[in-house]
Motif scaffolding. Structure first.
Motif, PDB file in Angstrom:
ATOM      1  N   ARG A   1     -20.455  18.976  27.279  1.00  0.00           N
ATOM      2  CA  ARG A   1     -21.413  19.524  26.156  1.00  0.00           C
ATOM      3  C   ARG A   1     -21.036  18.774  24.587  1.00  0.00           C
ATOM      4  O   ARG A   1     -21.991  18.879  23.552  1.00  0.00           O
ATOM      5  CB  ARG A   1     -21.475  21.253  25.859  1.00  0.00           C
ATOM      6  N   ASN A   2     -19.810  18.844  24.025  1.00  0.00           N
ATOM      7  CA  ASN A   2     -19.100  18.377  22.301  1.00  0.00           C
ATOM      8  C   ASN A   2     -19.802  16.899  22.470  1.00  0.00           C
ATOM      9  O   ASN A   2     -20.138  16.637  21.571  1.00  0.00           O
ATOM     10  CB  ASN A   2     -17.363  18.738  22.750  1.00  0.00           C
ATOM     11  N   ILE A   3     -19.604  16.069  23.581  1.00  0.00           N
ATOM     12  CA  ILE A   3     -19.796  14.962  23.372  1.00  0.00           C
ATOM     13  C   ILE A   3     -21.495  14.780  23.272  1.00  0.00           C
ATOM     14  O   ILE A   3     -21.742  13.875  22.672  1.00  0.00           O
ATOM     15  CB  ILE A   3     -19.707  13.774  25.074  1.00  0.00           C
ATOM     16  N   ILE A   4     -22.006  14.979  24.137  1.00  0.00           N
ATOM     17  CA  ILE A   4     -23.361  15.420  23.488  1.00  0.00           C
ATOM     18  C   ILE A   4     -23.938  15.884  22.460  1.00  0.00           C
ATOM     19  O   ILE A   4     -24.635  15.237  21.695  1.00  0.00           O
ATOM     20  CB  ILE A   4     -24.537  15.779  24.907  1.00  0.00           C
ATOM     21  N   LEU A   5     -23.679  16.689  21.944  1.00  0.00           N
ATOM     22  CA  LEU A   5     -23.533  17.211  20.637  1.00  0.00           C
ATOM     23  C   LEU A   5     -23.307  16.938  19.638  1.00  0.00           C
ATOM     24  O   LEU A   5     -24.138  15.936  18.710  1.00  0.00           O
ATOM     25  CB  LEU A   5     -23.575  18.822  20.497  1.00  0.00           C
TER      26      LEU A   5
ATOM     27  N   LEU B   1     -31.460   9.397   9.257  1.00  0.00           N
ATOM     28  CA  LEU B   1     -31.644   9.975   7.707  1.00  0.00           C
ATOM     29  C   LEU B   1     -31.225   9.050   6.715  1.00  0.00           C
ATOM     30  O   LEU B   1     -31.509   9.004   5.933  1.00  0.00           O
ATOM     31  CB  LEU B   1     -30.806  11.562   8.048  1.00  0.00           C
ATOM     32  N   VAL B   2     -29.915   8.258   7.361  1.00  0.00           N
ATOM     33  CA  VAL B   2     -30.109   7.186   6.731  1.00  0.00           C
ATOM     34  C   VAL B   2     -29.761   6.676   6.361  1.00  0.00           C
ATOM     35  O   VAL B   2     -31.032   5.553   5.659  1.00  0.00           O
ATOM     36  CB  VAL B   2     -27.464   7.186   7.124  1.00  0.00           C
TER      37      VAL B   2
ATOM     38  N   LEU C   1     -24.892  12.158  15.238  1.00  0.00           N
ATOM     39  CA  LEU C   1     -23.886  11.345  14.629  1.00  0.00           C
ATOM     40  C   LEU C   1     -26.091  10.335  14.811  1.00  0.00           C
ATOM     41  O   LEU C   1     -26.604   9.154  13.700  1.00  0.00           O
ATOM     42  CB  LEU C   1     -23.489  10.123  15.387  1.00  0.00           C
ATOM     43  N   VAL C   2     -26.639  10.649  15.842  1.00  0.00           N
ATOM     44  CA  VAL C   2     -28.354  10.187  15.997  1.00  0.00           C
ATOM     45  C   VAL C   2     -28.839  10.339  14.690  1.00  0.00           C
ATOM     46  O   VAL C   2     -29.499   9.556  13.750  1.00  0.00           O
ATOM     47  CB  VAL C   2     -28.523  10.198  17.335  1.00  0.00           C
ATOM     48  N   ILE C   3     -28.803  12.253  14.572  1.00  0.00           N
ATOM     49  CA  ILE C   3     -29.646  12.193  13.133  1.00  0.00           C
ATOM     50  C   ILE C   3     -29.469  11.648  12.222  1.00  0.00           C
ATOM     51  O   ILE C   3     -30.240  11.601  10.910  1.00  0.00           O
ATOM     52  CB  ILE C   3     -29.550  13.562  13.497  1.00  0.00           C
TER      53      ILE C   3
END
Length: 151
Positions: free
Chosen positions: A118-122, A133-134, A127-129
């Motif tokens: 779950r932590n890896i997925i979150l 945004l960048v 990081l994708v978000i």
């Protein structure tokens, strides 16, 4: 081998205890002062010892609190100050035991495969978000180096 007894030797039966219980048994030390016996036997000396330990522990905890917003290992220093207090004061020993128990529980939960997944997925989603945004910012405003900014 002669043990000095005419009775047959008894075999010790193994007890089943979890690793956590074994660690708790090792970690549980008696509460109270750990000052040398010489100091504990004299009331005035023991009181001055406690005042000294309190002042040193307080200085370390205050240094840790100062390090929280500044560079430095703030929480580590605060827990070091608590450990200094725990050498003499029961309340600090109880707080330190509670903290160690909570940290151990959190570490065990973090090692659970479901929680790790779950932590890896979150983290990946976060990081994708951030990357999107960048990318939008760079597409809209471009990249301008600080030394090329003209006011």
């Amino acid at each position: 081998m002669n043990t000095g007894s005419n009775e047959p030797a008894k075999v010790a039966e193994p007890t089943v205890a979890s690793v956590g219980e074994q660690l708790d048994a090792k970690a549980e030390q008696p509460l109270g002062s750990r000052a040398p016996q010489y100091i504990q036997s004299r009331r005035a000396l023991h009181l001055s010892w406690q005042v000294g330990v309190f002042i040193v522990g307080l200085a370390v905890v205050v240094a840790g609190i100062i390090m929280l917003p500044l560079p430095g290992p703030g929480w580590l220093v605060i827990f070091g100050g608590m450990a200094i207090w725990a050498t003499e004061f029961v309340w600090a020993q109880l707080v330190l035991r509670w903290t160690k128990r909570k940290v151990t529980e959190a570490a065990q939960r973090a090692l659970d495969p479901k929680v790790r997944r779950r932590n890896i997925i979150l983290t990946t989603i976060g990081l994708v978000i951030v990357a999107v945004l960048v990318g939008i910012y760079v597409w809209k405003f471009g990249i301008t180096m600080p030394w090329k900014i003209k006011e």
